[in-house]
Design a protein around this motif. Structure first.
Motif, short mmCIF file in Angstrom:
data_model
loop_
_atom_site.label_atom_id
_atom_site.label_comp_id
_atom_site.label_asym_id
_atom_site.label_seq_id
_atom_site.Cartn_x
_atom_site.Cartn_y
_atom_site.Cartn_z
N ILE A 93 -1.84 -2.29 18.57
CA ILE A 93 -0.58 -1.16 19.13
C ILE A 93 1.10 -0.78 18.29
N TRP A 94 1.36 -2.27 17.22
CA TRP A 94 2.93 -1.76 16.41
C TRP A 94 1.69 -1.05 15.42
N ALA A 95 0.55 -0.87 15.19
CA ALA A 95 0.57 0.03 14.09
C ALA A 95 0.16 1.74 14.82
N MET A 96 -0.08 1.85 15.94
CA MET A 96 -0.09 3.18 16.39
C MET A 96 1.27 3.55 16.38
N THR A 97 2.16 2.89 16.47
CA THR A 97 3.28 3.67 16.15
C THR A 97 4.21 4.06 15.02
N HIS A 98 3.20 3.54 13.66
CA HIS A 98 3.19 3.59 12.43
C HIS A 98 2.10 4.59 11.62
N ALA A 99 1.24 4.67 12.65
CA ALA A 99 0.25 5.58 11.12
C ALA A 99 -0.65 6.27 12.76
N PRO A 100 -1.57 7.63 12.09
CA PRO A 100 -2.38 8.40 13.37
C PRO A 100 -2.75 7.49 14.50
N VAL A 101 -3.29 7.25 15.68
CA VAL A 101 -3.63 7.01 16.44
C VAL A 101 -5.34 6.78 16.07
N ALA A 102 -5.50 7.99 16.19
CA ALA A 102 -7.41 7.93 15.93
C ALA A 102 -7.52 7.05 14.34
N SER A 103 -6.39 7.38 13.97
CA SER A 103 -6.82 6.24 12.52
C SER A 103 -7.25 4.47 12.50
N VAL A 104 -6.05 4.50 13.63
CA VAL A 104 -6.23 2.55 13.49
C VAL A 104 -6.97 2.59 14.64
#
Length: 280
Positions: A225-236
């Protein structure tokens, strides 16, 4: 993708694979999941208490995510009842990145870079190599396949919901905590309805395993969830599926399951996809 985010999501993938093996090791997968989800709820309460509250606009997303996670958990445990871990896990996770990529483009207007899109494609191809071409003497029945693929739909759905909710929240940690609380409450109610109040007595002796599973599962999704605030959702979402490699190794060493050469070829494609996602 930023290197810090990239490494954090890889760490989450390892954690995610670990808790799935814990579920498989139990004689009763449903009870194992009940125990893990109960402790995740306690973890969620601690997170909500420790971090600033998320923005009110994000709370409906957390509730929706809890409902979708309930479906995910029920479909996952049904798949593991009759399916082999190294078959069910890749199938369950395999379609999710493509579904997430399409939904992120349609719902969130996220357009991945060319390396990122190619990376997602290679990673998914590798997962299906692992899952389909790697079948040797282990073939999931129709119902197992249905529930494993249904799990993919739930994964993609809650990923999109939490990508949007996490960004709206302003506080990904407390938002994740709320998701864990709602998920735990809903799953607990279903468990009581299915097994009765004696379920607490049944799972109590295994609390240490449940705690380990909660820390692995909850920690992995908190990072996501934290990563999806910093990078594209699909990539995460796609990068999380490198957990397939960890599951393969754990299946070989812990569960004594067979891993064939096609699965190893799929593993190479997954690594290549992850590298392209990093470049994207």
């Amino acid at each position: 993708m930023d290197l810090t985010v990239f490494l954090a999501v890889l760490a989450a993938a390892v954690m995610h694979a670990g808790w799935n093996v814990l579920v498989k090791l139990k004689l009763d997968r449903f009870l194992s999941l009940v125990l893990i989800q109960s402790m995740i709820g306690v973890m969620g309460l601690a997170m909500v208490a420790a971090f600033p509250w998320p923005a009110p606009a994000s709370i409906p997303y957390a509730v929706t995510s809890g409902i979708l996670h309930l479906g995910y958990n029920l479909f996952l445990v049904r798949s593991y009842r009759t399916g082999d871990l190294s078959q069910v896990y890749p199938i369950a996770r395999g379609a999710a990145p493509l579904l997430t990529l399409a939904a992120a483009w349609a719902v969130m207007q996220e357009q991945p870079s060319l390396p990122g899109a190619l990376g997602v494609g290679l990673l998914v191809l590798g997962i299906w190599f692992v899952s389909l071409l790697g079948q040797r003497g282990i073939r999931p029945d129709g119902m197992t396949l249905f529930f494993a693929l249904g799990t993919s739909v739930f994964i993609a759905s809650y990923t999109i919901v939490d990508g949007m909710g996490g960004r709206l929240s302003g506080e990904p940690a407390s938002y994740a905590g709320m998701v864990f609380v709602f998920d735990s409450i809903l799953f607990g109610l279903v468990a009581l309805a299915m097994r009765g109040p004696g379920i607490a007595r049944d799972v109590a002796p295994y609390w240490k395993t449940g705690l380990a599973g909660a820390l692995l599962s909850g920690g992995a999704y908190w990072i996501a969830i934290w990563a999806m605030t910093h990078a594209p959702v699909a990539s995460v979402a796609a990068l999380r599926e490198t957990s397939i490699l960890v599951v393969m190794l754990l299946s070989m060493r812990v569960l004594k399951e067979t891993v064939s050469l096609p699965r190893l070829a799929g593993a190479a494609l997954i690594v290549a996809g992850a590298a392209l996602i990093r470049l994207g």
